[in-house]
Enzyme design. Structure first.
Site, PDB file in Angstrom:
ATOM      1  N   TRP A 191       6.121  -0.064   3.485  1.00  0.00           N
ATOM      2  CA  TRP A 191       5.812   0.444   2.630  1.00  0.00           C
ATOM      3  C   TRP A 191       6.470   0.644   1.482  1.00  0.00           C
ATOM      4  O   TRP A 191       6.830   0.844   0.588  1.00  0.00           O
ATOM      5  CB  TRP A 191       3.780   1.196   2.646  1.00  0.00           C
ATOM      6  CG  TRP A 191       2.908   0.548   2.908  1.00  0.00           C
ATOM      7  CD1 TRP A 191       2.112   0.651   3.248  1.00  0.00           C
ATOM      8  CD2 TRP A 191       2.577  -0.806   1.718  1.00  0.00           C
ATOM      9  NE1 TRP A 191       1.277  -0.466   3.522  1.00  0.00           N
ATOM     10  CE2 TRP A 191       1.898  -0.937   2.591  1.00  0.00           C
ATOM     11  CE3 TRP A 191       3.148  -1.185   0.384  1.00  0.00           C
ATOM     12  CZ2 TRP A 191       0.652  -1.882   1.479  1.00  0.00           C
ATOM     13  CZ3 TRP A 191       2.418  -1.905  -0.222  1.00  0.00           C
ATOM     14  CH2 TRP A 191       1.011  -2.409   0.715  1.00  0.00           C
ATOM     15  N   GLU A 192       7.593   1.609   2.626  1.00  0.00           N
ATOM     16  CA  GLU A 192       8.659   2.423   1.979  1.00  0.00           C
ATOM     17  C   GLU A 192       9.443   0.733   1.350  1.00  0.00           C
ATOM     18  O   GLU A 192      10.146   1.212   0.442  1.00  0.00           O
ATOM     19  CB  GLU A 192       9.972   3.550   2.459  1.00  0.00           C
ATOM     20  CG  GLU A 192       8.701   4.576   2.630  1.00  0.00           C
ATOM     21  CD  GLU A 192       8.110   5.391   1.443  1.00  0.00           C
ATOM     22  OE1 GLU A 192       8.954   5.135   0.806  1.00  0.00           O
ATOM     23  OE2 GLU A 192       7.327   5.890   1.191  1.00  0.00           O
TER      24      GLU A 192
END
Length: 275
Positions: A127-128
């Site tokens: 997600w990052e």
């Protein structure tokens, strides 16, 4: 860290507001932590030349030869090395036991898990997203690696060479995780019982939204009140979907993944003891 919530931006903005009196901060961006040491979570940050008031001081891990840590009027701890007190010695009273001055955070083996499991690491890194060299995230905060929020200009605090490889970015993520797991552990009481998947999902949430937001959250309050963890996570995590004052689909999807991981059964305990 990518898609950090609007509330975190407000926290950073508040940290930049000088107080009326006190000692000046020497570093460009200095972390104020929940306890006297770098293993504690970051509560807020101060900027260079900002004045802070010191309520007491205590001994802690050495920072460039200075073993004092200053407790500010905000209730968090700054390494004395970054505060212009004019001396490496005490300039005010020592912190008492009620101030948490010398009590170390829990550690692996008899304490909470500082690290998260592979499923949690995968969730965070996915997600990052990978960023090889420092650049602003979608709301303008400078990040690098897998969501490392720069603390100094050009991320000078990062010990790995830029551009990062995915391997060094993973090492940086591993270095960062204990900051968030330690603050989460300090907010939960001993009645809360979490397996490694539940723990990993919550650390991902704290990593994304910041320790200060987690501390004041309804999610933490409900867990401490003894409510069913799966119910709390399913109801509370999806609320953290806004950044820059608007709902972000990326945050909606990330929270769904965190809920899914949280509700994945596991017999391995992570909090309050790491087994």
């Amino acid at each position: 860290m990518k898609f950090t919530s609007f509330a975190v931006c407000a926290l950073i903005a508040a940290a930049a507001t000088p107080q009326a009196s006190g000692y000046a901060i020497k570093g460009d961006v200095v972390n104020c932590r929940s306890g006297p040491g770098t293993s504690y979570g970051v509560v807020k940050t101060y900027k260079k030349d900002q004045n802070v008031s010191i309520t007491c001081q205590t001994a802690g891990p050495s920072v460039n030869g200075d073993t004092l840590w200053d407790k500010t009027s905000d209730g968090c701890y700054v390494a004395d090395y970054y505060v212009s007190t004019g001396t490496n010695g005490y300039v005010t009273e020592k912190c008492g036991s009620s101030g948490g001055g010398s009590t170390p955070p829990p550690s692996n083996g008899g304490g909470y898990c500082k690290i998260v499991n592979q499923a949690g690491l995968n969730l965070i890194s996915n997600w990052e997203g990978f960023v090889a060299s420092p650049k602003p995230d979608p709301i303008g905060l400078p990040t690098v690696g897998y969501g490392h929020l720069c603390q100094q200009k050009n991320c000078a605090e990062v010990k790995y060479k830029f551009p990062l490889t995915k391997a060094t970015a993973q090492q940086l993520l591993n270095d960062d995780i204990p900051k968030y797991s330690s603050c989460l552990a300090s907010y939960l009481n001993s009645r809360v019982k979490l397996n490694d998947n539940q723990w990993a999902a919550l650390v991902s949430w704290v990593f994304n939204n910041g320790c200060g937001n987690a501390k004041s959250s309804t999610l933490v309050k409900r867990l401490n009140n003894g409510e069913n963890p799966n119910t709390v996570a399913e109801q509370e995590l999806p609320k953290w979907r806004m950044a820059g004052g608007r709902v972000m689909q990326g945050l909606v999807n990330r929270r769904a993944d965190e809920v899914r991981l949280f509700k994945t059964a596991s017999s391995k305990q992570a909090y309050p003891s790491c087994q």
